[in-house]
Design a protein around this motif. Structure first.
Motif, PDB file in Angstrom:
ATOM      1  N   ILE A  56       0.262 -11.242  -8.282  1.00 38.56           N
ATOM      2  CA  ILE A  56       0.709 -10.057  -8.709  1.00 38.56           C
ATOM      3  C   ILE A  56       2.166  -9.768  -8.835  1.00 38.56           C
ATOM      4  CG2 ILE A  56       1.027  -7.591  -7.473  1.00 38.56           C
ATOM      5  CD1 ILE A  56      -1.476  -8.327  -5.912  1.00 38.56           C
ATOM      6  N   ILE A  57       2.977 -10.801  -8.107  1.00 41.65           N
ATOM      7  CA  ILE A  57       4.348 -10.768  -8.523  1.00 41.65           C
ATOM      8  C   ILE A  57       4.761 -11.418 -10.069  1.00 41.65           C
ATOM      9  CG2 ILE A  57       6.321 -12.076  -7.683  1.00 41.65           C
ATOM     10  CD1 ILE A  57       5.564 -11.132  -4.787  1.00 41.65           C
ATOM     11  N   GLU A  58       3.757 -12.680  -9.961  1.00 34.58           N
ATOM     12  CA  GLU A  58       4.039 -13.190 -11.405  1.00 34.58           C
ATOM     13  C   GLU A  58       3.726 -12.311 -12.512  1.00 34.58           C
ATOM     14  OE1 GLU A  58       1.768 -16.649 -12.087  1.00 34.58           O
ATOM     15  OE2 GLU A  58       2.548 -17.373 -10.126  1.00 34.58           O
ATOM     16  N   ALA A  59       2.692 -11.500 -12.639  1.00 33.17           N
ATOM     17  CA  ALA A  59       2.286 -10.392 -13.448  1.00 33.17           C
ATOM     18  C   ALA A  59       3.545  -9.364 -13.618  1.00 33.17           C
ATOM     19  CB  ALA A  59       0.976  -9.703 -13.316  1.00 33.17           C
ATOM     20  N   HIS A  60       4.199  -9.121 -12.433  1.00 30.35           N
ATOM     21  CA  HIS A  60       5.283  -8.331 -12.297  1.00 30.35           C
ATOM     22  C   HIS A  60       6.423  -8.617 -13.249  1.00 30.35           C
ATOM     23  CE1 HIS A  60       8.647  -5.785 -10.680  1.00 30.35           C
ATOM     24  NE2 HIS A  60       7.979  -4.849 -11.022  1.00 30.35           N
ATOM     25  N   LYS A  61       6.736  -9.999 -12.844  1.00 30.25           N
ATOM     26  CA  LYS A  61       7.905 -10.546 -13.285  1.00 30.25           C
ATOM     27  C   LYS A  61       7.685 -10.613 -14.977  1.00 30.25           C
ATOM     28  CE  LYS A  61       9.754 -13.130  -9.526  1.00 30.25           C
ATOM     29  NZ  LYS A  61       9.783 -14.241  -8.604  1.00 30.25           N
ATOM     30  N   ALA A  62       6.510 -10.947 -15.619  1.00 34.80           N
ATOM     31  CA  ALA A  62       6.261 -11.013 -16.808  1.00 34.80           C
ATOM     32  C   ALA A  62       5.879  -9.689 -17.548  1.00 34.80           C
ATOM     33  CB  ALA A  62       5.057 -11.816 -16.999  1.00 34.80           C
ATOM     34  N   GLY A  63       5.982  -8.597 -16.731  1.00 33.32           N
ATOM     35  CA  GLY A  63       6.045  -7.318 -17.447  1.00 33.32           C
ATOM     36  C   GLY A  63       4.563  -7.015 -17.704  1.00 33.32           C
ATOM     37  N   THR A  64       3.549  -7.624 -17.121  1.00 29.50           N
ATOM     38  CA  THR A  64       2.072  -7.201 -17.387  1.00 29.50           C
ATOM     39  C   THR A  64       1.324  -6.188 -16.228  1.00 29.50           C
ATOM     40  OG1 THR A  64       1.361  -9.276 -16.937  1.00 29.50           O
ATOM     41  CG2 THR A  64       1.700  -9.270 -19.169  1.00 29.50           C
ATOM     42  N   LEU A  65       2.078  -6.248 -15.241  1.00 28.15           N
ATOM     43  CA  LEU A  65       1.473  -5.396 -14.306  1.00 28.15           C
ATOM     44  C   LEU A  65       1.926  -3.994 -14.409  1.00 28.15           C
ATOM     45  CD1 LEU A  65       0.127  -5.295 -11.529  1.00 28.15           C
ATOM     46  CD2 LEU A  65       2.315  -5.602 -10.408  1.00 28.15           C
ATOM     47  N   LYS A  66       0.748  -3.387 -15.098  1.00 24.94           N
ATOM     48  CA  LYS A  66       0.990  -1.982 -15.573  1.00 24.94           C
ATOM     49  C   LYS A  66       0.771  -0.800 -14.431  1.00 24.94           C
ATOM     50  CE  LYS A  66       1.341  -3.320 -19.919  1.00 24.94           C
ATOM     51  NZ  LYS A  66       2.606  -3.526 -20.179  1.00 24.94           N
ATOM     52  N   GLU A  67      -0.201  -1.059 -13.536  1.00 31.69           N
ATOM     53  CA  GLU A  67      -0.566   0.020 -12.523  1.00 31.69           C
ATOM     54  C   GLU A  67      -1.155  -0.737 -11.451  1.00 31.69           C
ATOM     55  OE1 GLU A  67      -3.034   3.304 -14.134  1.00 31.69           O
ATOM     56  OE2 GLU A  67      -2.247   3.003 -16.294  1.00 31.69           O
ATOM     57  N   VAL A  68      -0.785   0.209 -10.119  1.00 37.75           N
ATOM     58  CA  VAL A  68      -1.535  -0.372  -8.945  1.00 37.75           C
ATOM     59  C   VAL A  68      -2.008   1.097  -8.253  1.00 37.75           C
ATOM     60  CG1 VAL A  68      -1.125  -1.726  -6.572  1.00 37.75           C
ATOM     61  CG2 VAL A  68       0.499  -2.068  -8.892  1.00 37.75           C
ATOM     62  N   PHE A  69      -3.196   1.067  -7.732  1.00 36.10           N
ATOM     63  CA  PHE A  69      -3.507   2.156  -7.152  1.00 36.10           C
ATOM     64  C   PHE A  69      -4.643   2.029  -6.163  1.00 36.10           C
ATOM     65  CE2 PHE A  69      -7.383   2.867  -9.614  1.00 36.10           C
ATOM     66  CZ  PHE A  69      -7.239   1.854 -10.926  1.00 36.10           C
ATOM     67  N   GLY A  70      -5.048   2.864  -5.106  1.00 35.44           N
ATOM     68  CA  GLY A  70      -5.951   2.835  -4.345  1.00 35.44           C
ATOM     69  C   GLY A  70      -6.887   3.807  -4.531  1.00 35.44           C
ATOM     70  N   THR A  71      -8.167   3.569  -4.123  1.00 34.46           N
ATOM     71  CA  THR A  71      -9.347   4.416  -4.367  1.00 34.46           C
ATOM     72  C   THR A  71     -10.062   4.548  -2.910  1.00 34.46           C
ATOM     73  OG1 THR A  71     -10.925   2.727  -5.009  1.00 34.46           O
ATOM     74  CG2 THR A  71      -9.498   3.674  -6.839  1.00 34.46           C
ATOM     75  N   GLY A  72     -10.505   5.800  -2.786  1.00 39.39           N
ATOM     76  CA  GLY A  72     -11.356   5.975  -1.465  1.00 39.39           C
ATOM     77  C   GLY A  72     -11.951   7.441  -1.593  1.00 39.39           C
ATOM     78  N   THR A  73     -12.864   7.775  -0.684  1.00 36.76           N
ATOM     79  CA  THR A  73     -13.575   9.142  -0.867  1.00 36.76           C
ATOM     80  C   THR A  73     -12.451  10.403  -0.585  1.00 36.76           C
ATOM     81  OG1 THR A  73     -15.424   8.487  -0.217  1.00 36.76           O
ATOM     82  CG2 THR A  73     -15.164  10.710   0.392  1.00 36.76           C
ATOM     83  N   ALA A  74     -11.718   9.968   0.634  1.00 37.58           N
ATOM     84  CA  ALA A  74     -10.596  10.959   0.846  1.00 37.58           C
ATOM     85  C   ALA A  74      -9.412  11.198  -0.078  1.00 37.58           C
ATOM     86  CB  ALA A  74      -9.915  10.757   2.198  1.00 37.58           C
ATOM     87  N   ALA A  75      -9.058  10.005  -0.369  1.00 33.64           N
ATOM     88  CA  ALA A  75      -7.836   9.816  -1.253  1.00 33.64           C
ATOM     89  C   ALA A  75      -8.111  10.135  -2.885  1.00 33.64           C
ATOM     90  CB  ALA A  75      -7.089   8.542  -0.966  1.00 33.64           C
ATOM     91  N   THR A  76      -9.410   9.941  -3.335  1.00 30.13           N
ATOM     92  CA  THR A  76      -9.931   9.788  -4.417  1.00 30.13           C
ATOM     93  C   THR A  76      -9.099   8.663  -5.308  1.00 30.13           C
ATOM     94  OG1 THR A  76      -8.464  11.609  -5.511  1.00 30.13           O
ATOM     95  CG2 THR A  76     -11.069  11.840  -4.814  1.00 30.13           C
ATOM     96  N   ILE A  77      -8.198   8.891  -5.979  1.00 31.03           N
ATOM     97  CA  ILE A  77      -7.295   7.883  -6.594  1.00 31.03           C
ATOM     98  C   ILE A  77      -5.805   8.241  -6.304  1.00 31.03           C
ATOM     99  CG2 ILE A  77      -6.333   7.031  -8.957  1.00 31.03           C
ATOM    100  CD1 ILE A  77      -9.227   7.448  -9.682  1.00 31.03           C
ATOM    101  N   SER A  78      -5.089   7.198  -5.785  1.00 31.85           N
ATOM    102  CA  SER A  78      -3.793   7.384  -5.348  1.00 31.85           C
ATOM    103  C   SER A  78      -2.976   6.303  -5.921  1.00 31.85           C
ATOM    104  CB  SER A  78      -3.727   7.249  -3.677  1.00 31.85           C
ATOM    105  OG  SER A  78      -2.656   7.845  -3.275  1.00 31.85           O
ATOM    106  N   MET A  79      -2.120   6.757  -6.647  1.00 32.90           N
ATOM    107  CA  MET A  79      -1.016   5.788  -7.244  1.00 32.90           C
ATOM    108  C   MET A  79       0.013   5.363  -6.275  1.00 32.90           C
ATOM    109  SD  MET A  79      -0.040   8.307 -10.582  1.00 32.90           S
ATOM    110  CE  MET A  79      -0.979   8.545 -12.045  1.00 32.90           C
ATOM    111  N   ILE A  80       0.327   3.975  -6.673  1.00 34.55           N
ATOM    112  CA  ILE A  80       1.246   3.177  -5.852  1.00 34.55           C
ATOM    113  C   ILE A  80       2.632   3.107  -6.616  1.00 34.55           C
ATOM    114  CG2 ILE A  80       1.782   1.089  -4.472  1.00 34.55           C
ATOM    115  CD1 ILE A  80      -1.235   1.075  -4.077  1.00 34.55           C
ATOM    116  N   LYS A  81       3.550   3.884  -6.251  1.00 31.14           N
ATOM    117  CA  LYS A  81       4.836   3.672  -7.036  1.00 31.14           C
ATOM    118  C   LYS A  81       5.894   2.773  -6.698  1.00 31.14           C
ATOM    119  CE  LYS A  81       7.637   7.033  -4.349  1.00 31.14           C
ATOM    120  NZ  LYS A  81       8.230   8.323  -4.275  1.00 31.14           N
ATOM    121  N   THR A  82       5.496   2.075  -5.399  1.00 29.50           N
ATOM    122  CA  THR A  82       6.474   1.055  -4.814  1.00 29.50           C
ATOM    123  C   THR A  82       5.529   0.019  -4.158  1.00 29.50           C
ATOM    124  OG1 THR A  82       8.333   2.230  -4.627  1.00 29.50           O
ATOM    125  CG2 THR A  82       8.312   0.370  -3.392  1.00 29.50           C
ATOM    126  N   LEU A  83       5.590  -1.257  -4.466  1.00 30.28           N
ATOM    127  CA  LEU A  83       5.010  -2.256  -3.689  1.00 30.28           C
ATOM    128  C   LEU A  83       5.896  -3.307  -3.241  1.00 30.28           C
ATOM    129  CD1 LEU A  83       2.300  -3.253  -2.604  1.00 30.28           C
ATOM    130  CD2 LEU A  83       1.915  -4.431  -5.079  1.00 30.28           C
TER     131      LEU A  83
END
Ligand code: COI
Length: 354
Positions: free
Chosen positions: A285-312
């Motif tokens: 994940i860190i390598e992809a971030h450094k290479a600029g290819t990590l586009k999106e990170v998000f969580g999924t669940g019934t309660a949350a449905t889709i929840s974006m992660i703005k900071t990891l």
């Protein structure tokens, strides 16, 4: 006990609905007028009743309070523009409930109790289904051991209940997440794949520690090396790297087989993304971030449905994202909402009509 006719219905004298503002309701705070309660005794399910929502009278020796034989599910019901009520993929939750039950040495709940009891209950309380955007009726089926006996062994008695809670968004804003390196949620051979109450209790301390550091939740890593990603808070997690969405596979039994996770995988494929279910390390994940290819990170669940992660954050390396520029997760959410709200065709047969 097999037929729907065996479920006795006692209606509440007054509805509480008029006292509740269904706009912007917090998750899990209000409950509808009725609940389903069923007992397991002498090897069979009995006394199935839909009755006014009310407290339970329980003995201090109740086995579940001591040894945690307790499981639950999370499901959602929606209304379309014509006011018709639907449940999202309830059979998948029904099946998962009984997988959890088996792992926790609890009895199976038959389909005619779980599905028909839930359907009848929602039919009675369907005026509680909110219609605003990102709102729904959250359905909480649960079972716990009810022997009045503190010997350590599987209980002989259980209670199965369903309660309903009108609800708004679970996580209102994109989240800040810290990668957990000390505490663990699940181990191979453990109960991570089960929706066992104790999984959530065991996560609370680590989450509280993350909050003290300014994060909303933790990203769980594997117990042996703290190297591979598992779940994010109470959600499954996806990483969009280039045109590929990667989510941890279910092979080791450490990850909940999310119904939303499965739906998101299908929708991403329909949108033209490659989807890989496989082990993914924090290093990748860190390598992809450094290479600029990590586009999106998000969580999924019934309660949350889709929840974006703005900071990891991992150790001292913080990855920040401009979620406004994202494409995959907003489009998945848009497509899923359209199906749930009856605006788009339900080509997958996900919506179960009440
Ligand atoms: C769900 O997403 O339905 C969950 O069970 C997570 C949480 C509310 C416990």
């Amino acid at each position: 006990m097999t037929a729907a006719a065996d479920i006795i219905v006692t209606k509440a004298e007054h509805s509480k609905l008029k006292d509740i503002n269904l706009e912007n309701i917090p998750f899990g705070k209000y409950f509808t007028d009725h609940m389903l309660e069923v007992d397991y005794e002498d090897g069979e399910w009995k006394n199935a009743e839909i009755k006014p929502y009310q407290p339970l009278l329980l003995a201090p020796s109740l086995a579940a309070l001591h040894y945690g034989q307790a499981i639950f599910e999370g499901i959602k019901a929606y209304k379309n523009a014509d006011g018709e009520a639907f449940i999202f993929r309830p059979y998948d939750n029904f099946k998962r409930f009984n997988i959890s039950a088996e792992r926790m040495a609890m009895p199976q709940v038959p389909e005619e109790i779980f599905m028909e009891g839930m359907r009848m209950l929602i039919d009675i309380d369907k005026s509680w289904i909110p219609s605003q955007k990102d709102h729904s009726l959250y359905i909480r089926p649960f079972m716990f051991s009810s022997d009045e006996m503190i010997g350590v062994r599987p209980s002989e008695k259980y209670k199965f209940l369903v309660i309903l809670s009108p609800t708004g968004p679970y996580y209102a804003a994109p989240m800040r997440i810290n990668v957990e390196e000390k505490y663990v949620r699940a181990v191979p051979g453990g109960v991570g794949f089960a929706k066992a109450a104790g999984n959530y209790a065991g996560a609370m301390y680590a989450t509280a520690q993350a909050r003290l550091k300014g994060y909303d939740q933790v990203l769980w890593t594997d117990a042996l090396e703290h190297k591979y990603v598992q779940e994010c808070g109470v959600m499954n997690v996806f990483f969009v790297i280039g045109n590929t969405a990667v989510t941890p596979d279910l092979n080791e039994g450490t990850i909940l087989a999310g119904v939303t996770r499965d739906s998101v995988i299908m929708l991403l494929k329909e949108m033209g993304y490659n989807v890989e279910e496989r082990a993914i390390s924090i290093d990748e994940i860190i390598e992809a971030h450094k290479a600029g290819t990590l586009k999106e990170v998000f969580g999924t669940g019934t309660a949350a449905t889709i929840s974006m992660i703005k900071t990891l954050n991992y150790k001292d390396y913080e990855m920040n994202f401009d979620v406004e520029t994202w494409e995959a997760s907003p489009e998945v959410k848009r497509r899923m909402d359209a199906i749930k709200n009856g605006v788009a065709a339900d080509n997958h047969g996900w919506m179960y009509k009440i």
